[in-house]
Scaffold this motif. Structure first.
Motif, PDB file in Angstrom:
ATOM      1  N   LEU A 102     -18.859   9.349   7.048  1.00  0.00           N
ATOM      2  CA  LEU A 102     -19.862   9.209   8.158  1.00  0.00           C
ATOM      3  C   LEU A 102     -19.516   9.825   9.491  1.00  0.00           C
ATOM      4  CD1 LEU A 102     -19.985   5.583   9.268  1.00  0.00           C
ATOM      5  CD2 LEU A 102     -18.080   6.622   7.731  1.00  0.00           C
ATOM      6  N   GLN A 103     -20.387  10.234  10.158  1.00  0.00           N
ATOM      7  CA  GLN A 103     -20.157  10.593  11.572  1.00  0.00           C
ATOM      8  C   GLN A 103     -20.936   9.711  12.510  1.00  0.00           C
ATOM      9  OE1 GLN A 103     -19.934  14.841  12.310  1.00  0.00           O
ATOM     10  NE2 GLN A 103     -19.334  14.987  10.168  1.00  0.00           N
ATOM     11  N   CYS A 104     -22.435   9.881  12.928  1.00  0.00           N
ATOM     12  CA  CYS A 104     -23.057   9.162  13.723  1.00  0.00           C
ATOM     13  C   CYS A 104     -23.521   7.836  12.859  1.00  0.00           C
ATOM     14  CB  CYS A 104     -24.449   9.766  14.196  1.00  0.00           C
ATOM     15  SG  CYS A 104     -25.803   9.774  12.893  1.00  0.00           S
ATOM     16  N   GLY A 105     -23.690   7.987  11.637  1.00  0.00           N
ATOM     17  CA  GLY A 105     -23.783   6.655  10.836  1.00  0.00           C
ATOM     18  C   GLY A 105     -25.353   6.236  10.663  1.00  0.00           C
ATOM     19  N   PHE A 106     -25.972   7.205  10.989  1.00  0.00           N
ATOM     20  CA  PHE A 106     -27.524   6.775  11.182  1.00  0.00           C
ATOM     21  C   PHE A 106     -28.068   6.752   9.665  1.00  0.00           C
ATOM     22  CE2 PHE A 106     -32.032   7.400  11.116  1.00  0.00           C
ATOM     23  CZ  PHE A 106     -32.522   6.372  12.190  1.00  0.00           C
ATOM     24  N   CYS A 107     -27.588   7.725   8.948  1.00  0.00           N
ATOM     25  CA  CYS A 107     -28.019   7.763   7.306  1.00  0.00           C
ATOM     26  C   CYS A 107     -27.162   6.969   6.519  1.00  0.00           C
ATOM     27  CB  CYS A 107     -27.555   9.036   6.862  1.00  0.00           C
ATOM     28  SG  CYS A 107     -26.059   9.645   6.773  1.00  0.00           S
ATOM     29  N   CYS A 132     -28.447  13.683   5.560  1.00  0.00           N
ATOM     30  CA  CYS A 132     -27.489  13.345   6.685  1.00  0.00           C
ATOM     31  C   CYS A 132     -27.373  14.668   7.384  1.00  0.00           C
ATOM     32  CB  CYS A 132     -26.277  13.048   6.165  1.00  0.00           C
ATOM     33  SG  CYS A 132     -24.879  12.964   7.303  1.00  0.00           S
ATOM     34  N   ARG A 133     -27.495  14.454   8.815  1.00  0.00           N
ATOM     35  CA  ARG A 133     -27.616  15.521   9.518  1.00  0.00           C
ATOM     36  C   ARG A 133     -26.368  15.995  10.156  1.00  0.00           C
ATOM     37  NH1 ARG A 133     -31.981  13.225  13.920  1.00  0.00           N
ATOM     38  NH2 ARG A 133     -30.732  11.460  13.160  1.00  0.00           N
ATOM     39  N   CYS A 134     -25.118  15.006   9.777  1.00  0.00           N
ATOM     40  CA  CYS A 134     -23.755  15.360  10.427  1.00  0.00           C
ATOM     41  C   CYS A 134     -22.919  15.935   9.345  1.00  0.00           C
ATOM     42  CB  CYS A 134     -23.402  14.001  10.997  1.00  0.00           C
ATOM     43  SG  CYS A 134     -24.451  13.225  12.111  1.00  0.00           S
ATOM     44  N   THR A 135     -22.903  15.408   8.269  1.00  0.00           N
ATOM     45  CA  THR A 135     -21.823  15.441   7.297  1.00  0.00           C
ATOM     46  C   THR A 135     -22.325  16.815   6.290  1.00  0.00           C
ATOM     47  OG1 THR A 135     -22.370  14.228   5.480  1.00  0.00           O
ATOM     48  CG2 THR A 135     -21.220  13.130   7.154  1.00  0.00           C
TER      49      THR A 135
HETATM   50  S1  FES Z   1     -23.632  10.265   9.492  1.00  0.00           S
HETATM   51 FE1  FES Z   1     -25.043  10.900  11.080  1.00  0.00          FE
HETATM   52  S2  FES Z   1     -26.843  11.361  10.098  1.00  0.00           S
HETATM   53 FE2  FES Z   1     -25.352  11.086   8.116  1.00  0.00          FE
END
Ligand code: FES
Ligand code: FES
Length: 162
Positions: free
Chosen positions: A98-103, A135-138
């Motif tokens: 996870l990065q931002c954790g939103f998803c 997921c927009r980050c990973t």
């Molecule tokens: S960790 Fe940022 S949208 Fe999945």
């Protein structure tokens, strides 16, 4: 005009008056304060709002709260309380899944439902189960790794307990 809703959320009986058009996501977040159910697209595409209804993942943004009448709803807060997905959460952390954790909460709900239905999924089956979670980050690889490792760890613990 509000109608009475009687449902079970994270093991607790809930009775609340709700507007018929209130989504399950808004009910959980605004009426019950369970903000771990995230809202992204609000049109069933991103999976941020996934909860389990009678053990099945559903998009809480698309389900009306009144449709949960008589059902059992489990949110990420419920998984946290019971510790049922503590190993999965630990693997997400270990693998930097996870990065931002939103998803992440929606991902965990999908993964937990998958592993309960299919304790030994292939990587393709894991990817399939996550196909409704954006997921927009990973790059997803770490997420699949985390779920795959959790499945193997759970199988090893079950085998050791025999
Ligand atoms: S960790 Fe940022 S949208 Fe999945
Ligand atoms: S907020 Fe429900 S699927 Fe995106």
């Amino acid at each position: 005009m509000k109608v009475m809703l009687s449902t079970t959320v994270n093991g607790e009986q809930v009775q609340e008056a709700v507007l018929p058009r209130t989504s399950l996501a808004d009910f959980l977040r605004e009426d019950l304060g369970l903000t771990g159910t995230h809202l992204g697209c609000e049109m069933g595409a991103c999976g941020a709002c996934l909860v389990l209804m009678d053990g099945v993942p559903v998009h809480a943004c698309l389900v009306l709260a009144v449709q949960a009448e008589g059902s059992t709803v489990e949110t990420i807060e419920g998984l946290n309380e019971t510790g049922a997905a503590a190993d999965l959460q630990a693997r997400f952390h270990d693998r930097n899944a996870l990065q931002c954790g939103f998803c992440t909460n929606g991902m965990l709900m999908s993964a937990q439902a998958l592993l309960e239905a299919n304790p030994a999924p292939t990587r393709d089956e894991i990817r399939d189960a996550l196909s409704g979670n954006y997921c927009r980050c990973t790059g997803y690889e770490a997420i699949v790794d985390a779920i795959d490792t959790t499945a193997r760890d759970r199988a090893a613990r079950t085998e050791a307990a025999k």
